[in-house]
Scaffold this motif. Structure first.
Motif, PDB file in Angstrom:
ATOM      1  N   LYS A 170     -37.085  -3.661  35.802  1.00  0.00           N
ATOM      2  CA  LYS A 170     -36.120  -2.833  35.098  1.00  0.00           C
ATOM      3  C   LYS A 170     -35.198  -3.663  34.200  1.00  0.00           C
ATOM      4  CE  LYS A 170     -34.595   0.910  36.726  1.00  0.00           C
ATOM      5  NZ  LYS A 170     -33.865   2.011  37.401  1.00  0.00           N
ATOM      6  N   TYR A 171     -35.299  -4.993  34.300  1.00  0.00           N
ATOM      7  CA  TYR A 171     -34.380  -5.865  33.578  1.00  0.00           C
ATOM      8  C   TYR A 171     -35.142  -6.885  32.742  1.00  0.00           C
ATOM      9  CZ  TYR A 171     -30.637  -3.882  36.374  1.00  0.00           C
ATOM     10  OH  TYR A 171     -29.755  -3.007  36.952  1.00  0.00           O
ATOM     11  N   GLN A 172     -34.505  -7.334  31.685  1.00  0.00           N
ATOM     12  CA  GLN A 172     -35.106  -8.383  30.876  1.00  0.00           C
ATOM     13  C   GLN A 172     -35.145  -9.702  31.638  1.00  0.00           C
ATOM     14  OE1 GLN A 172     -36.554  -7.973  28.119  1.00  0.00           O
ATOM     15  NE2 GLN A 172     -36.693  -9.950  27.071  1.00  0.00           N
ATOM     16  N   LYS A 173     -34.088  -9.973  32.393  1.00  0.00           N
ATOM     17  CA  LYS A 173     -34.045 -11.198  33.178  1.00  0.00           C
ATOM     18  C   LYS A 173     -33.317 -10.947  34.487  1.00  0.00           C
ATOM     19  CE  LYS A 173     -32.793 -16.075  33.194  1.00  0.00           C
ATOM     20  NZ  LYS A 173     -32.266 -17.239  32.434  1.00  0.00           N
ATOM     21  N   VAL A 174     -33.750 -11.665  35.544  1.00  0.00           N
ATOM     22  CA  VAL A 174     -33.126 -11.606  36.864  1.00  0.00           C
ATOM     23  C   VAL A 174     -32.797 -13.027  37.297  1.00  0.00           C
ATOM     24  CG1 VAL A 174     -33.454 -11.016  39.305  1.00  0.00           C
ATOM     25  CG2 VAL A 174     -34.369  -9.508  37.510  1.00  0.00           C
ATOM     26  N   VAL A 175     -31.575 -13.223  37.791  1.00  0.00           N
ATOM     27  CA  VAL A 175     -31.168 -14.502  38.374  1.00  0.00           C
ATOM     28  C   VAL A 175     -30.945 -14.294  39.864  1.00  0.00           C
ATOM     29  CG1 VAL A 175     -29.420 -16.326  38.425  1.00  0.00           C
ATOM     30  CG2 VAL A 175     -30.134 -15.335  36.240  1.00  0.00           C
ATOM     31  N   ILE A 176     -31.646 -15.077  40.674  1.00  0.00           N
ATOM     32  CA  ILE A 176     -31.563 -14.983  42.131  1.00  0.00           C
ATOM     33  C   ILE A 176     -30.834 -16.214  42.660  1.00  0.00           C
ATOM     34  CG2 ILE A 176     -32.949 -15.139  44.236  1.00  0.00           C
ATOM     35  CD1 ILE A 176     -35.009 -13.349  42.910  1.00  0.00           C
ATOM     36  N   VAL A 177     -29.839 -16.001  43.517  1.00  0.00           N
ATOM     37  CA  VAL A 177     -29.074 -17.099  44.105  1.00  0.00           C
ATOM     38  C   VAL A 177     -29.188 -17.015  45.626  1.00  0.00           C
ATOM     39  CG1 VAL A 177     -26.828 -18.228  44.289  1.00  0.00           C
ATOM     40  CG2 VAL A 177     -27.449 -17.032  42.180  1.00  0.00           C
ATOM     41  N   PRO A 223     -44.209 -19.773  34.290  1.00  0.00           N
ATOM     42  CA  PRO A 223     -45.078 -19.077  33.350  1.00  0.00           C
ATOM     43  C   PRO A 223     -44.316 -18.804  32.058  1.00  0.00           C
ATOM     44  CG  PRO A 223     -44.247 -17.565  35.025  1.00  0.00           C
ATOM     45  CD  PRO A 223     -43.804 -18.937  35.428  1.00  0.00           C
ATOM     46  N   PRO A 224     -45.000 -18.515  30.986  1.00  0.00           N
ATOM     47  CA  PRO A 224     -44.309 -18.184  29.735  1.00  0.00           C
ATOM     48  C   PRO A 224     -43.350 -17.021  29.964  1.00  0.00           C
ATOM     49  CG  PRO A 224     -46.658 -18.447  29.378  1.00  0.00           C
ATOM     50  CD  PRO A 224     -46.455 -18.455  30.854  1.00  0.00           C
ATOM     51  N   PHE A 225     -42.144 -17.148  29.439  1.00  0.00           N
ATOM     52  CA  PHE A 225     -41.138 -16.120  29.666  1.00  0.00           C
ATOM     53  C   PHE A 225     -41.417 -14.909  28.791  1.00  0.00           C
ATOM     54  CE2 PHE A 225     -36.984 -14.207  28.676  1.00  0.00           C
ATOM     55  CZ  PHE A 225     -36.631 -13.814  29.955  1.00  0.00           C
ATOM     56  N   GLN A 226     -41.570 -13.765  29.431  1.00  0.00           N
ATOM     57  CA  GLN A 226     -41.807 -12.540  28.694  1.00  0.00           C
ATOM     58  C   GLN A 226     -40.738 -11.491  28.993  1.00  0.00           C
ATOM     59  OE1 GLN A 226     -45.764 -11.342  29.713  1.00  0.00           O
ATOM     60  NE2 GLN A 226     -46.736 -13.022  28.619  1.00  0.00           N
ATOM     61  N   GLY A 227     -40.205 -11.504  30.215  1.00  0.00           N
ATOM     62  CA  GLY A 227     -39.155 -10.550  30.575  1.00  0.00           C
ATOM     63  C   GLY A 227     -39.727  -9.244  31.084  1.00  0.00           C
ATOM     64  N   GLY A 228     -38.828  -8.465  31.733  1.00  0.00           N
ATOM     65  CA  GLY A 228     -39.226  -7.167  32.240  1.00  0.00           C
ATOM     66  C   GLY A 228     -39.236  -6.133  31.126  1.00  0.00           C
ATOM     67  N   LEU A 247     -36.954   2.822  51.664  1.00  0.00           N
ATOM     68  CA  LEU A 247     -36.190   3.985  51.211  1.00  0.00           C
ATOM     69  C   LEU A 247     -34.923   3.542  50.494  1.00  0.00           C
ATOM     70  CD1 LEU A 247     -36.452   6.264  54.389  1.00  0.00           C
ATOM     71  CD2 LEU A 247     -37.903   6.304  52.349  1.00  0.00           C
ATOM     72  N   CYS A 248     -34.266   2.544  51.052  1.00  0.00           N
ATOM     73  CA  CYS A 248     -33.047   2.012  50.449  1.00  0.00           C
ATOM     74  C   CYS A 248     -33.353   1.340  49.108  1.00  0.00           C
ATOM     75  CB  CYS A 248     -32.388   1.028  51.412  1.00  0.00           C
ATOM     76  SG  CYS A 248     -30.832   0.341  50.829  1.00  0.00           S
ATOM     77  N   ALA A 249     -34.435   0.574  49.073  1.00  0.00           N
ATOM     78  CA  ALA A 249     -34.817  -0.099  47.830  1.00  0.00           C
ATOM     79  C   ALA A 249     -35.138   0.916  46.734  1.00  0.00           C
ATOM     80  CB  ALA A 249     -36.018  -1.008  48.081  1.00  0.00           C
ATOM     81  N   GLN A 250     -35.783   1.999  47.112  1.00  0.00           N
ATOM     82  CA  GLN A 250     -36.090   3.041  46.132  1.00  0.00           C
ATOM     83  C   GLN A 250     -34.810   3.651  45.570  1.00  0.00           C
ATOM     84  OE1 GLN A 250     -38.898   3.840  44.672  1.00  0.00           O
ATOM     85  NE2 GLN A 250     -37.823   5.378  43.435  1.00  0.00           N
ATOM     86  N   ARG A 251     -33.812   3.817  46.457  1.00  0.00           N
ATOM     87  CA  ARG A 251     -32.540   4.362  45.974  1.00  0.00           C
ATOM     88  C   ARG A 251     -31.876   3.383  44.998  1.00  0.00           C
ATOM     89  NH1 ARG A 251     -32.898   8.091  47.316  1.00  0.00           N
ATOM     90  NH2 ARG A 251     -31.920   8.725  49.276  1.00  0.00           N
ATOM     91  N   MET A 252     -31.930   2.102  45.289  1.00  0.00           N
ATOM     92  CA  MET A 252     -31.351   1.118  44.374  1.00  0.00           C
ATOM     93  C   MET A 252     -32.078   1.127  43.035  1.00  0.00           C
ATOM     94  SD  MET A 252     -30.240  -2.161  46.728  1.00  0.00           S
ATOM     95  CE  MET A 252     -31.591  -2.186  47.890  1.00  0.00           C
ATOM     96  N   ARG A 253     -33.401   1.283  43.078  1.00  0.00           N
ATOM     97  CA  ARG A 253     -34.168   1.356  41.830  1.00  0.00           C
ATOM     98  C   ARG A 253     -33.742   2.575  41.010  1.00  0.00           C
ATOM     99  NH1 ARG A 253     -38.325  -1.258  40.257  1.00  0.00           N
ATOM    100  NH2 ARG A 253     -39.168   0.575  39.198  1.00  0.00           N
TER     101      ARG A 253
END
Length: 466
Positions: free
Chosen positions: A342-349, A314-319, A276-282
């Motif tokens: 929802k984004y072209q690129k995501v960086v996870i740390v 994998p080949p970079f295509q983006g969101g 439910l929380c993730a849906q709200r963030m989306r």
């Protein structure tokens, strides 16, 4: 102040953040778990300082009209708010969160809504049990009594946990009894449940490095481990795996994606409510539609290169969206991956090696080609360059909240949007005091991931001030 008597009565004035009741005895503040405002109770000192004391509840002398009978004997150790209806619990949580924000910062918005949990009982997918012996010297599952590491309370069933967890735990307990395993070599038993698999994984922690491993074949288990844990450490943490049968990981579904995580990794304890929380963030995430990220997709893992190993991207295509999302304190990468389309690129740390490995595997499991993974502490891994050009920054830190350097770099980066999910509104309030100098809240919502307890999740979505 004078020494407290062995037992004394106190009237509870109010609940404080963290869930304890506050009363006074001869001018000294007394904090008690498992009580409600207006109640007169009999207590015994547990932890005493010069200015205040924490006390163990012995008896309810005058109960509150909203008090319920607890469903468990160990409720003070696991779920002390089961003594009142969930509707009352939720109002307490709203009031206490607003109080703590007013104390440490300012309210992000005048009012805050609370979204209930999908289940009031049986929602937890993880429990960690201690061991003790009863009056007949029989081995039992136990929890530490509140305010004590030496006192234990035996556990029959944990009603806030998925029922399979208690079933598995007691079957393992029976096996330990039949094998005459002594209490002195046992440390903890960890049991975790997956809704997606409808299976559990269990890890038995022992303090004897020469412990003789054994297998336990239960239909509910997808994995079984016996782990040596350094007896000098008060927490159950793996020093060496002595035995592993089948898998050391579970797989859970969140949103439309699958997430694999190890037996010791952080993962959401109430997945249906987290959805439910993730849906709200989306719904609230705001990628910039006209600023596509120009770059190559890659999986990076410093400073744990040897642990994680090289990866073919994998080949970079983006969101399908535009712009850049940066997900700090990412754990297994859940939030960043759920927002990745929802984004072209995501960086996870993520700094934890186990979390970094899980995030890498989950990127591959879900065939995501627009995510870059950076293994390292968020406050040390070149944040200015990581945050540069980010449209949205997501943070979901541990209870300690954000490192001050992270707060400073977020403020300096001036990303268009900040999404801050917190399991500890007190540290979130502390951080918000600084963040609010540059950001204006557009959404504030509480999520009751933890019914029957004082804990609550707080979500703030904010945009940069113009």
């Amino acid at each position: 102040m004078a020494k407290l008597p062995a037992e004394f009565e106190v009237v509870i004035d109010k609940l404080v953040f963290g869930g304890e009741g506050l009363g006074y005895f001869e001018g000294r503040p007394i904090f008690v778990v498992g009580v409600l405002p207006g109640e007169r109770v009999l207590v015994a000192p547990a932890k005493v300082t010069g200015k205040f004391a924490q006390a163990r509840l012995l008896k309810i002398i005058k109960p509150s009209p909203i008090r319920l009978e607890p469903k468990e004997t160990q409720y003070l150790s696991t779920s002390p708010w089961q003594i009142t209806p969930v509707a009352n619990q939720q109002q307490f949580k709203i009031d206490l969160v607003k109080e703590v924000f007013s104390k440490f910062a300012t309210l992000p918005l005048p009012d805050v809504a609370l979204t209930p949990s999908t289940s009031e009982w049986g929602y937890r997918n993880k429990m960690e049990f201690s061991f003790a012996v009863d009056e007949q010297n029989k081995l039992v599952l136990a929890f530490h009594q509140r305010y004590s590491w030496k006192r234990f309370v035996a556990v029959a069933e944990v009603k806030i946990a998925h029922p399979m967890i208690s079933t598995v735990a007691h079957k393992i307990l029976l096996e330990l009894r039949q094998r005459n395993i002594p209490l002195t070599v046992l440390k903890n038993l960890l049991v975790r449940y997956s809704h997606h698999q409808n299976k559990c994984i269990a890890a038995l922690y022992v303090v004897d490095a020469e412990f003789t491993p054994f297998n336990i074949d239960l239909p509910e288990l997808s994995g079984w481990l016996i782990v040596y844990s350094d007896p000098k450490s008060p927490i159950a943490k793996t020093t060496k795996i002595l035995c592993q049968v089948k898998s050391a990981t579970l797989v859970e579904q969140l949103g439309d994606k699958l997430f694999q995580y190890s037996y010791e990794s952080f993962f959401q304890v109430n997945p249906p409510s987290f959805n439910l929380c993730a849906q709200r963030m989306r719904e609230l995430a705001q990628p910039h539609p006209t600023s596509p990220w120009e770059g190559e997709g890659q999986l990076l893992s410093p400073p744990f290169q040897e642990t994680v190993g090289p990866t073919e991207s994998p080949p970079f295509q983006g969101g399908v969206g535009g712009g850049l999302l940066v997900d700090l304190y990412a754990g297994a990468g859940v939030i960043g991956m759920l927002l990745s389309d929802k984004y072209q690129k995501v960086v996870i740390v993520e700094f934890d090696p186990a979390g970094t490995i899980a995030a890498k595997e989950n990127i591959q499991l879900n065939q995501l080609d627009n995510i870059e993974l950076i293994g390292g502490r968020a406050e040390k891994e070149g944040l200015p360059s990581i945050l540069a050009g980010a449209d949205t920054v997501v943070v979901d830190p541990p209870r300690e909240g954000l490192h001050q350097k992270v707060v400073e770099k977020i403020i300096e980066a001036k990303s268009s949007q900040l999404i801050y999910l917190s399991c500890n509104p007190a540290t979130q309030a502390r951080d918000w005091k600084l963040l609010s100098t540059q950001y204006k809240a557009t959404h504030w919502e509480l999520f009751d991931f933890y019914p029957q307890t004082p804990h609550v999740e707080s979500l703030i979505v904010a945009t940069i001030k113009k």
